[in-house]
Write an enzyme that holds these catalytic residues in place. Structure first.
Site, PDB file in Angstrom:
ATOM      1  N   ASP A  30       0.893  -1.050   0.104  1.00 21.40           N
ATOM      2  CA  ASP A  30       0.021  -0.044  -0.181  1.00 21.40           C
ATOM      3  C   ASP A  30       0.818   1.301  -0.091  1.00 21.40           C
ATOM      4  O   ASP A  30       1.796   1.380   0.704  1.00 21.40           O
ATOM      5  CB  ASP A  30      -0.936  -0.067   1.340  1.00 21.40           C
ATOM      6  N   GLN A  94     -14.588   2.327   1.316  1.00 23.33           N
ATOM      7  CA  GLN A  94     -14.056   2.140   0.252  1.00 23.33           C
ATOM      8  C   GLN A  94     -13.833   3.251  -0.795  1.00 23.33           C
ATOM      9  O   GLN A  94     -14.509   4.006  -0.913  1.00 23.33           O
ATOM     10  CB  GLN A  94     -14.926   0.984  -0.571  1.00 23.33           C
ATOM     11  N   HIS A 100     -10.439  -5.098  -3.245  1.00 22.19           N
ATOM     12  CA  HIS A 100      -8.914  -5.288  -2.769  1.00 22.19           C
ATOM     13  C   HIS A 100      -9.192  -5.727  -1.329  1.00 22.19           C
ATOM     14  O   HIS A 100     -10.198  -5.289  -0.598  1.00 22.19           O
ATOM     15  CB  HIS A 100      -8.180  -3.974  -2.935  1.00 22.19           C
TER      16      HIS A 100
END
Ligand code: 5GP
Length: 114
Positions: A30, A94, A100
């Site tokens: 990330d 989200q 994901h």
């Protein structure tokens, strides 16, 4: 529907720090990690989120979880423990409309989440 950032990562248009790739999934760090380990696992075939998945997605959803397990093993958090998060829709937080799974670990994680 607009092209999401994860589709641009999948196509190679935007770089990522790859952790794992196979025929069905891609896993990468990330960009704004919330824990010492924070990896995103995405399917190569687009699903917007769990809410918009259907019975035909059973295999790819399974692949995402098995890749999350693999990532945890590769990054050494499989024994200490980790959290898998799939934010879904607005209230779920989200922000990218491409399914994901967050793999978070490397420190104790509090519960409940905010
Ligand atoms: P969500 O909030 O939708 O569950 O999670 C989206 C995640 O994607 C966030 O944790 C965010 O930091 C991450 N992210 C957004 N843009 C990029 C990017 O360009 N590269 C990477 N590696 N992660 C991104």
């Amino acid at each position: 529907m607009s092209v999401t950032i994860f589709e641009r990562i999948l196509s190679g248009e935007i770089p990522c720090k790859k952790v794992w790739e196979d025929d069905h999934t891609l896993a990468f760090h990330d960009i704004a990690p919330q824990a010492p380990v924070h990896v995103l696992v995405i399917p190569k075939r687009k699903i917007v989120n769990v809410a918009q998945s259907d019975d035909a997605d059973v295999e790819i959803l399974g692949h995402v979880l098995l890749t999350a397990r693999k990532v945890a093993q590769l990054l050494g958090i499989d024994v200490s423990g980790y959290r898998l998060v799939m934010n879904n829709g607005n209230d779920g937080g989200q922000t990218v409309d491409y399914l994901h799974c967050h793999v978070l670990g490397g420190r104790p994680l509090r519960w409940p989440p905010g």
